[in-house]
Write a protein that holds these residues in place. Structure first.
Motif, mmCIF file in Angstrom:
data_model
loop_
_atom_site.group_PDB
_atom_site.id
_atom_site.type_symbol
_atom_site.label_atom_id
_atom_site.label_comp_id
_atom_site.label_asym_id
_atom_site.label_seq_id
_atom_site.Cartn_x
_atom_site.Cartn_y
_atom_site.Cartn_z
ATOM 1 N N ASN A 107 4.944 -6.537 9.919
ATOM 2 C CA ASN A 107 3.531 -6.814 10.205
ATOM 3 C C ASN A 107 3.134 -6.314 11.595
ATOM 4 O O ASN A 107 2.043 -5.759 11.786
ATOM 5 C CB ASN A 107 3.245 -8.309 10.057
ATOM 6 N N GLN A 143 4.544 -3.827 13.130
ATOM 7 C CA GLN A 143 4.532 -2.368 13.044
ATOM 8 C C GLN A 143 3.260 -1.877 12.344
ATOM 9 O O GLN A 143 2.690 -0.855 12.725
ATOM 10 C CB GLN A 143 5.767 -1.880 12.280
ATOM 11 N N ALA A 144 2.823 -2.626 11.317
ATOM 12 C CA ALA A 144 1.605 -2.233 10.599
ATOM 13 C C ALA A 144 0.382 -2.394 11.506
ATOM 14 O O ALA A 144 -0.512 -1.545 11.523
ATOM 15 C CB ALA A 144 1.456 -3.071 9.335
ATOM 16 N N VAL A 176 3.684 1.692 10.747
ATOM 17 C CA VAL A 176 3.883 1.769 9.295
ATOM 18 C C VAL A 176 2.529 1.461 8.651
ATOM 19 O O VAL A 176 1.630 0.924 9.299
ATOM 20 C CB VAL A 176 4.965 0.771 8.783
ATOM 21 N N SER A 177 2.393 1.824 7.375
ATOM 22 C CA SER A 177 1.157 1.463 6.665
ATOM 23 C C SER A 177 1.466 0.341 5.683
ATOM 24 O O SER A 177 2.614 0.195 5.232
ATOM 25 C CB SER A 177 0.580 2.682 5.937
ATOM 26 N N TYR A 178 0.452 -0.456 5.372
ATOM 27 C CA TYR A 178 0.633 -1.618 4.488
ATOM 28 C C TYR A 178 -0.258 -1.461 3.262
ATOM 29 O O TYR A 178 -1.437 -1.120 3.385
ATOM 30 C CB TYR A 178 0.246 -2.890 5.254
ATOM 31 N N TYR A 222 5.361 -1.793 2.479
ATOM 32 C CA TYR A 222 5.118 -1.135 3.766
ATOM 33 C C TYR A 222 5.783 0.235 3.704
ATOM 34 O O TYR A 222 6.898 0.374 3.199
ATOM 35 C CB TYR A 222 5.733 -1.936 4.909
#
Ligand SMILES: C[S@@+](CC[C@H](N)C(=O)[O-])C[C@H]1O[C@@H](n2cnc3c(N)ncnc32)[C@H](O)[C@@H]1O
Length: 363
Positions: free
Chosen positions: A78, A80-81, A86-88, A95
């Motif tokens: 979370n 990192q998103a 990263v994408s979620y 992720y």
């Protein structure tokens, strides 16, 4: 009466929008500060690697693959998103590490590789307590006194840049040096750390002989291991020695990678290089990219370098005799002054990248 002496009610009204803009900017910076540890965590626990190998993952899947606690994996993902690392996908609860982030966070052969920079920053910040106290007296802290993330992070940060530039563009930018290296030259790499640059040059130029030196004995031990692992230990000798006292002479090429400004006595080192070089030899000095004036360096790269300079490089120089403390952003003019003071007569910028200047220095 100055503005500071006015009562708050007499001062110009605060611009609330600018105040909140500054506060939100600072919140983003605290997020970035915490992310330094989170990137080291992702690197060390293999989170990024698993996301490259396995594609989009839920926290439970990431935890299982990496043999780590699911709740740590969830919170890390979370964070990192939220930072765009990263994408979620809310639909699947997975992720994903985008392709560009995958290269920057896992491909050690790419010049965009970042984990070393984060590890270096992580190590530097961990030792900051000591630096804050030392700043009161002005005393220094030696490179050898830092935690091992500083040493290992330094190599991992610089090596990709050397891999991308050293053999293909920096050495060819020096007058006649590649010809000498191909025929068989004598090279000294001073302040070599873990020997990343020494090993790359020895691999590319098998007819030449190399002598790597650094005052930090544990770095030299690692450098020997790196040379053996690369199969070039027959053409490199490493020694623990200060830049003012490394052994050998009649060198065709002396190199100094991101180390001159860390030295207490760069002029003394430059004099020793002058003595150790063959009459037509070349000294290649690689230093962080910088302009000569403070205002030239007030940009994101300069900010990172001034930060490392405060926490690592300036204390390193202050811990040694003379303690000149050039700083990482000394700029070409001050580096040139060091070489002129040691008796060199020729100095030019041979190459530049966004992170480095490469200077060619001759007698
Ligand atoms: C930022 S690190 C760079 C290491 C290596 N050249 C590289 O590019 O990865 C600076 C290096 O300078 C070394 N150093 C500092 N002062 C020195 C001195 N007086 N003589 C020799 N090495 C020194 C440190 O031990 C450290 O390995």
């Amino acid at each position: 009466m100055t503005v500071d002496e006015l009562a708050p009610s007499q001062q110009a009204p605060l611009d609330e929008q600018r105040l909140m803009g500054f506060v939100f900017g600072a919140v983003a910076e605290v997020g970035a500060t915490l992310n330094t540890a989170l990137v080291v965590m992702g690197d060390r626990l293999g989170y990024y690697r698993a996301m490259v190998d396995e594609g989009p993952l839920t926290p439970a899947e990431l935890a299982e693959i990496t043999q780590t606690g699911e709740k740590y994996a969830r919170e890390w993902l979370n964070a990192q998103a939220a930072g765009g690392y990263v994408s979620y996908d809310p639909g699947t609860g997975t992720y994903k590490l985008p392709a560009e982030q995958a290269v920057a966070l896992t491909d050690a052969s790419s010049p965009a590789y970042l984990p070393g920079l984060f590890q270096l920053a992580f190590g530097a910040v961990r030792d900051a307590d000591r630096i804050i106290e030392l700043a009161r007296s002005g005393d220094g802290l030696g490179w050898h006194e830092h935690n091992s993330d500083v040493h290992a992070g330094c190599e991992r940060f610089f090596r990709p840049g050397y891999l991308a530039n050293l053999v293909d563009s920096w050495l060819p930018a020096l007058d006649g040096v590649v010809d000498k290296l191909q025929r068989g030259a004598r090279v000294a790499d001073i302040g070599c750390g873990f020997g990343a640059s020494t090993v790359l040059m020895a691999t590319a130029f098998p007819r030449s002989v190399f002598s790597g030196s650094d005052y930090h004995d544990r770095s030299i031990t690692t450098a020997r291991q790196r040379a053996a692992a690369a199969g070039v230990d027959h053409s490199i000798t490493f020694e623990t020695a200060s830049a003012t006292g490394f052994s050998g002479g009649e060198y065709d090429l002396v190199t100094t990678f991101d180390a001159l400004h860390d030295m207490g006595d760069p002029v003394g080192a430059a004099r020793h290089v002058h003595d150790a070089l063959a009459p037509d030899g070349t000294w290649m000095i690689v230093e962080p990219f910088a302009g000569d004036q403070v205002q030239d360096n007030l940009n994101p790269v300069g900010r990172v370098y001034y930060g490392f300079s405060t926490l690592l490089c300036t204390p390193a120089s202050l811990s040694q005799d003379v303690g000149l403390a050039l700083g990482t952003q000394a700029g070409p003019a001050r580096i040139r002054d060091v070489t002129v003071a040691a008796g060199f007569s020729k100095f030019r910028i041979a190459a530049s990248t966004p992170f480095n200047h490469v200077f060619e220095v001759r007698k």
